[in-house]
Design a protein around this motif. Structure first.
Motif, PDB file in Angstrom:
ATOM      1  N   GLU A  70       0.881  -1.320  -0.037  1.00  0.00           N
ATOM      2  CA  GLU A  70      -0.090  -0.127   0.227  1.00  0.00           C
ATOM      3  C   GLU A  70       0.898   1.387   0.203  1.00  0.00           C
ATOM      4  OE1 GLU A  70      -3.534   2.093   3.002  1.00  0.00           O
ATOM      5  OE2 GLU A  70      -2.474  -0.069   3.282  1.00  0.00           O
ATOM      6  N   ALA A  73       2.389   1.615  -3.422  1.00  0.00           N
ATOM      7  CA  ALA A  73       1.881   2.337  -4.384  1.00  0.00           C
ATOM      8  C   ALA A  73       1.221   3.952  -4.338  1.00  0.00           C
ATOM      9  CB  ALA A  73       0.170   1.465  -4.302  1.00  0.00           C
ATOM     10  N   ILE A  74       1.184   4.153  -3.051  1.00  0.00           N
ATOM     11  CA  ILE A  74       0.984   5.704  -2.608  1.00  0.00           C
ATOM     12  C   ILE A  74       2.091   6.485  -3.206  1.00  0.00           C
ATOM     13  CG2 ILE A  74       0.654   7.407  -0.711  1.00  0.00           C
ATOM     14  CD1 ILE A  74      -0.900   5.056   0.623  1.00  0.00           C
ATOM     15  N   ALA A  76       4.470   5.626  -5.286  1.00  0.00           N
ATOM     16  CA  ALA A  76       4.809   5.729  -6.690  1.00  0.00           C
ATOM     17  C   ALA A  76       4.248   6.694  -7.512  1.00  0.00           C
ATOM     18  CB  ALA A  76       4.419   4.183  -6.912  1.00  0.00           C
ATOM     19  N   GLN A  77       2.918   7.149  -6.817  1.00  0.00           N
ATOM     20  CA  GLN A  77       2.111   8.166  -7.855  1.00  0.00           C
ATOM     21  C   GLN A  77       2.922   9.415  -7.904  1.00  0.00           C
ATOM     22  OE1 GLN A  77      -1.345   8.860  -5.579  1.00  0.00           O
ATOM     23  NE2 GLN A  77      -1.811   6.801  -5.147  1.00  0.00           N
ATOM     24  N   ASP A  78       3.854   9.710  -6.961  1.00  0.00           N
ATOM     25  CA  ASP A  78       4.983  10.814  -7.204  1.00  0.00           C
ATOM     26  C   ASP A  78       6.293  10.575  -7.422  1.00  0.00           C
ATOM     27  OD1 ASP A  78       2.979  12.943  -6.785  1.00  0.00           O
ATOM     28  OD2 ASP A  78       2.896  12.584  -4.412  1.00  0.00           O
ATOM     29  N   GLY A  79       6.524   9.443  -8.040  1.00  0.00           N
ATOM     30  CA  GLY A  79       7.953   8.903  -8.346  1.00  0.00           C
ATOM     31  C   GLY A  79       8.830   8.579  -7.398  1.00  0.00           C
ATOM     32  N   TRP A  80       8.173   8.109  -6.321  1.00  0.00           N
ATOM     33  CA  TRP A  80       9.125   7.377  -5.110  1.00  0.00           C
ATOM     34  C   TRP A  80       9.493   5.849  -5.548  1.00  0.00           C
ATOM     35  CZ3 TRP A  80      11.734   9.724  -1.536  1.00  0.00           C
ATOM     36  CH2 TRP A  80      11.621  11.400  -1.528  1.00  0.00           C
ATOM     37  N   ASP A  81      10.411   5.272  -5.264  1.00  0.00           N
ATOM     38  CA  ASP A  81      10.725   3.864  -5.354  1.00  0.00           C
ATOM     39  C   ASP A  81      11.123   3.369  -3.882  1.00  0.00           C
ATOM     40  OD1 ASP A  81      11.277   1.331  -6.204  1.00  0.00           O
ATOM     41  OD2 ASP A  81      13.376   1.906  -6.144  1.00  0.00           O
ATOM     42  N   ARG A  98      14.051   8.780  -4.203  1.00  0.00           N
ATOM     43  CA  ARG A  98      13.606   9.394  -5.573  1.00  0.00           C
ATOM     44  C   ARG A  98      14.767  10.527  -5.782  1.00  0.00           C
ATOM     45  NH1 ARG A  98       8.333  13.377  -5.245  1.00  0.00           N
ATOM     46  NH2 ARG A  98       9.647  14.513  -4.301  1.00  0.00           N
ATOM     47  N   ARG A 113       5.771  14.575   4.562  1.00  0.00           N
ATOM     48  CA  ARG A 113       4.840  13.716   3.913  1.00  0.00           C
ATOM     49  C   ARG A 113       5.282  12.148   4.423  1.00  0.00           C
ATOM     50  NH1 ARG A 113       4.312  12.771  -2.526  1.00  0.00           N
ATOM     51  NH2 ARG A 113       3.269  10.749  -2.270  1.00  0.00           N
TER      52      ARG A 113
END
Length: 131
Positions: A70, A73-74, A76-81, A98, A113
């Motif tokens: 979860e 997925a959250i 990844a929306q802003d380019g985080w791995d 990132r 965040r």
């Protein structure tokens, strides 16, 4: 220097390789594990930080093991791995990474965040490292 000379210089230079969390030779340029230390103070005391160059921002997270997908997925929306470092029982230690240019405002926003995400997913421990 003429415009033509500048253009030749630009075209003749090899492109810098794209920076990723897996780029060989990365070094830590700043780190903050004290939640009360200001991001501006962290960056100001770092002799390796270059304000206009991209860096790999890495946050250390501790989350419930059952919430890792979860969180991934959250983020990844802003380019985080999100990468799992270790897992002990029901707890997972993770790195969220990132590439971005570092400045105090964006570091503070991302730290906030990550703390919010950790709290939302039932944990409250995070820290940031920039390399």
């Amino acid at each position: 220097m003429s415009l033509l000379s500048k253009l030749r210089d630009l075209l003749g230079r090899p492109a810098e390789p794209e920076l990723t969390a897996d780029t060989p030779g990365l070094v830590v340029v700043a780190e903050a594990f004290d939640p009360v230390e200001a991001d501006s103070a962290v960056l100001a005391r770092s002799p390796r930080w270059v304000a206009d160059r991209p860096a790999v921002l890495r946050h250390h997270l501790v989350l419930p093991a059952g919430r890792v997908e979860e969180a991934a997925a959250i983020l990844a929306q802003d380019g985080w791995d999100l990468r799992e470092v270790t897992r002990t029982g029901d707890e997972a230690r993770l790195h969220a990474t990132r590439v971005q240019v570092l400045d105090a405002l964006h570091c503070a926003q991302e730290r906030s965040r990550m703390a919010g995400l950790a709290q939302r997913l039932d944990r409250g421990r995070t820290a940031a490292v920039a390399g």
